[in-house]
Motif scaffolding. Structure first.
Motif, PDB file in Angstrom:
ATOM      1  N   SER A  11     -12.148  -0.984   7.531  1.00 58.20           N
ATOM      2  CA  SER A  11     -12.052  -1.790   6.322  1.00 58.20           C
ATOM      3  C   SER A  11     -13.445  -2.244   5.901  1.00 58.20           C
ATOM      4  O   SER A  11     -14.231  -2.714   6.736  1.00 58.20           O
ATOM      5  CB  SER A  11     -11.165  -3.005   6.587  1.00 58.20           C
ATOM      6  N   PRO A  12     -13.759  -2.110   4.614  1.00 55.49           N
ATOM      7  CA  PRO A  12     -15.098  -2.506   4.173  1.00 55.49           C
ATOM      8  C   PRO A  12     -15.212  -4.009   3.988  1.00 55.49           C
ATOM      9  O   PRO A  12     -14.233  -4.693   3.698  1.00 55.49           O
ATOM     10  CB  PRO A  12     -15.242  -1.781   2.830  1.00 55.49           C
ATOM     11  N   ASN A  13     -16.419  -4.505   4.137  1.00 58.01           N
ATOM     12  CA  ASN A  13     -16.707  -5.911   3.942  1.00 58.01           C
ATOM     13  C   ASN A  13     -16.914  -6.171   2.461  1.00 58.01           C
ATOM     14  O   ASN A  13     -18.023  -6.322   1.982  1.00 58.01           O
ATOM     15  CB  ASN A  13     -17.950  -6.315   4.730  1.00 58.01           C
ATOM     16  N   THR A  14     -15.790  -6.139   1.742  1.00 59.29           N
ATOM     17  CA  THR A  14     -15.858  -6.352   0.299  1.00 59.29           C
ATOM     18  C   THR A  14     -14.914  -7.489  -0.041  1.00 59.29           C
ATOM     19  O   THR A  14     -13.722  -7.386   0.180  1.00 59.29           O
ATOM     20  CB  THR A  14     -15.436  -5.080  -0.461  1.00 59.29           C
ATOM     21  N   TYR A  23      -3.051   0.364  -3.938  1.00 64.17           N
ATOM     22  CA  TYR A  23      -2.511  -0.840  -3.336  1.00 64.17           C
ATOM     23  C   TYR A  23      -2.448  -1.979  -4.348  1.00 64.17           C
ATOM     24  O   TYR A  23      -3.184  -1.999  -5.337  1.00 64.17           O
ATOM     25  CB  TYR A  23      -3.239  -1.235  -2.054  1.00 64.17           C
ATOM     26  N   PHE A  78       0.841  -1.188   0.000  1.00 63.55           N
ATOM     27  CA  PHE A  78       0.000   0.000   0.000  1.00 63.55           C
ATOM     28  C   PHE A  78       0.879   1.241   0.000  1.00 63.55           C
ATOM     29  O   PHE A  78       1.897   1.293   0.691  1.00 63.55           O
ATOM     30  CB  PHE A  78      -0.880   0.031   1.251  1.00 63.55           C
ATOM     31  N   ASP A  80     -16.626  -3.194   8.431  1.00 64.51           N
ATOM     32  CA  ASP A  80     -16.894  -4.218   9.439  1.00 64.51           C
ATOM     33  C   ASP A  80     -15.649  -4.652  10.197  1.00 64.51           C
ATOM     34  O   ASP A  80     -15.689  -5.627  10.964  1.00 64.51           O
ATOM     35  CB  ASP A  80     -17.575  -5.437   8.800  1.00 64.51           C
ATOM     36  N   TYR A  81     -14.549  -3.953   9.992  1.00 64.02           N
ATOM     37  CA  TYR A  81     -13.323  -4.282  10.721  1.00 64.02           C
ATOM     38  C   TYR A  81     -12.590  -2.985  10.960  1.00 64.02           C
ATOM     39  O   TYR A  81     -12.456  -2.163  10.043  1.00 64.02           O
ATOM     40  CB  TYR A  81     -12.479  -5.258   9.902  1.00 64.02           C
ATOM     41  N   PHE A 140      -4.344   6.939  15.029  1.00 60.28           N
ATOM     42  CA  PHE A 140      -5.208   6.878  13.863  1.00 60.28           C
ATOM     43  C   PHE A 140      -6.180   5.719  14.005  1.00 60.28           C
ATOM     44  O   PHE A 140      -5.769   4.613  14.377  1.00 60.28           O
ATOM     45  CB  PHE A 140      -4.400   6.641  12.578  1.00 60.28           C
ATOM     46  N   ARG A 180      -7.825 -10.247   7.184  1.00 65.05           N
ATOM     47  CA  ARG A 180      -7.771  -8.907   7.772  1.00 65.05           C
ATOM     48  C   ARG A 180      -6.527  -8.818   8.671  1.00 65.05           C
ATOM     49  O   ARG A 180      -6.624  -8.927   9.886  1.00 65.05           O
ATOM     50  CB  ARG A 180      -9.029  -8.640   8.565  1.00 65.05           C
ATOM     51  N   LEU A 235      -9.354  -0.781  13.130  1.00 66.76           N
ATOM     52  CA  LEU A 235      -8.056  -0.879  13.778  1.00 66.76           C
ATOM     53  C   LEU A 235      -7.670   0.477  14.342  1.00 66.76           C
ATOM     54  O   LEU A 235      -8.133   1.518  13.876  1.00 66.76           O
ATOM     55  CB  LEU A 235      -6.970  -1.295  12.782  1.00 66.76           C
ATOM     56  N   THR A 245     -10.904  -7.521  -1.126  1.00 69.78           N
ATOM     57  CA  THR A 245     -10.179  -6.271  -0.956  1.00 69.78           C
ATOM     58  C   THR A 245      -9.948  -6.041   0.524  1.00 69.78           C
ATOM     59  O   THR A 245     -10.865  -6.208   1.329  1.00 69.78           O
ATOM     60  CB  THR A 245     -10.941  -5.077  -1.541  1.00 69.78           C
ATOM     61  N   TYR A 246      -8.751  -5.673   0.864  1.00 72.80           N
ATOM     62  CA  TYR A 246      -8.408  -5.517   2.269  1.00 72.80           C
ATOM     63  C   TYR A 246      -7.793  -4.160   2.513  1.00 72.80           C
ATOM     64  O   TYR A 246      -6.843  -4.018   3.250  1.00 72.80           O
ATOM     65  CB  TYR A 246      -7.460  -6.633   2.687  1.00 72.80           C
ATOM     66  N   LYS A 247      -8.362  -3.151   1.905  1.00 73.52           N
ATOM     67  CA  LYS A 247      -7.809  -1.830   2.135  1.00 73.52           C
ATOM     68  C   LYS A 247      -8.434  -1.224   3.374  1.00 73.52           C
ATOM     69  O   LYS A 247      -9.516  -1.605   3.814  1.00 73.52           O
ATOM     70  CB  LYS A 247      -8.053  -0.933   0.921  1.00 73.52           C
ATOM     71  N   TYR A 248      -7.700  -0.269   3.944  1.00 72.83           N
ATOM     72  CA  TYR A 248      -8.143   0.425   5.135  1.00 72.83           C
ATOM     73  C   TYR A 248      -8.278   1.908   4.840  1.00 72.83           C
ATOM     74  O   TYR A 248      -7.426   2.486   4.168  1.00 72.83           O
ATOM     75  CB  TYR A 248      -7.163   0.210   6.285  1.00 72.83           C
ATOM     76  N   PHE A 301      -8.258   5.459   6.641  1.00 76.80           N
ATOM     77  CA  PHE A 301      -7.774   6.040   7.888  1.00 76.80           C
ATOM     78  C   PHE A 301      -8.420   7.381   8.173  1.00 76.80           C
ATOM     79  O   PHE A 301      -8.818   8.113   7.263  1.00 76.80           O
ATOM     80  CB  PHE A 301      -6.253   6.245   7.819  1.00 76.80           C
ATOM     81  N   GLY A 302      -8.507   7.700   9.455  1.00 83.92           N
ATOM     82  CA  GLY A 302      -8.934   9.021   9.876  1.00 83.92           C
ATOM     83  C   GLY A 302      -7.772  10.002   9.858  1.00 83.92           C
ATOM     84  O   GLY A 302      -6.656   9.664   9.430  1.00 83.92           O
TER      85      GLY A 302
END
Lengths: 114, 114
Positions: B93-96, A48, A33, B31-32, B89, A100, B34, B99-102, B104-105
């Motif tokens: 991560s979306p429940n898609t 990514y 990423f 749904d996830y 931070f 995840r 960190l 794809t495992y992208k995050y 961030f705030g």
């Protein structure tokens, strides 16, 4: 084990110049990423890769930005031509694929475009 | 459009007291979640995570709470220590599938006063 390696750590360049940032992910990690950190937007995901293939580049701000991952151990983020508003800290992160898992970040490259 | 929001840019807490960092999200597909901690001149490091099937996850002094109906999560640090002073931070991560992208705030800078 070595963590994510980024180079250079600092880059100062003049507007209009080409800038290339480099990243070596953790061995065995299949996802990579690129993020940009700014005060206003926090950590923005730029692009990514999974298994060296770009999956999502929707965060790449403009055509001036491009990223490649020619093999599992190396990636580049290129800005051509650079502009002062590109000044930020750019992070590379890697993780295992298939679940995840937390991402491991490199130390970042601080880019200043004058 | 900021899908993950950390509305407090900074927070100061006395050593030994509880630190509470907040995060709101807008996308119901997340749904996830960190939390990452970042020290100056270093990359973010993973702290704790929580899946949407839980409403609480604890790891030592760190506890993350998730309120799905309010689309809100918080990180509690108790007792706070001076070494906890960093930027925190939250990421989602979306429940898609695949794809495992995050996302961030913008981060909250925590200062723990000795």
């Amino acid at each position: 084990d070595a963590g994510v390696i980024q180079s250079p750590r600092h880059e100062v360049t003049e507007m209009g110049q080409e800038v290339t940032l480099r990243c070596k992910p953790i061995s065995g990690h299949n996802s990579l990423f690129w993020y940009r950190q700014t005060m206003m937007r926090g950590l923005e995901l730029l692009i990514y890769f999974n298994n060296n293939v770009p999956i999502d580049d929707s965060g790449m701000p403009e055509d001036r930005f491009s990223a490649k991952m020619p093999n599992a151990s190396f990636s580049t983020l290129k800005i051509q031509p650079s502009e002062p508003r590109d000044s930020a800290v750019y992070f590379c992160a890697s993780t295992r694929t298939g679940g995840r898992y937390e991402q491991y970040f490199g130390p970042g490259t601080r880019l200043t475009v004058t | 459009d900021q899908q993950v929001k950390q509305n407090s840019p900074s927070l100061s807490v006395q050593e030994g007291r509880i630190s509470i960092l907040n995060c709101d999200y807008t996308n119901s597909m997340f749904d996830y979640f960190l939390w990452y901690k970042k020290y100056p001149a270093e990359g973010p490091t993973f702290l704790i995570s929580i899946s949407s099937i839980k409403d609480k996850n604890e790891d030592g002094r760190f506890t993350v709470f998730l309120n799905k109906s309010a689309k809100h999560l918080s990180l509690h640090i108790v007792p706070s220590q001076p070494g906890d002073s960093a930027v925190y931070f939250c990421a989602a991560s979306p429940n898609t599938s695949g794809t495992y992208k995050y996302i961030f705030g913008t981060g909250t800078r925590l200062k723990v006063l000795a």
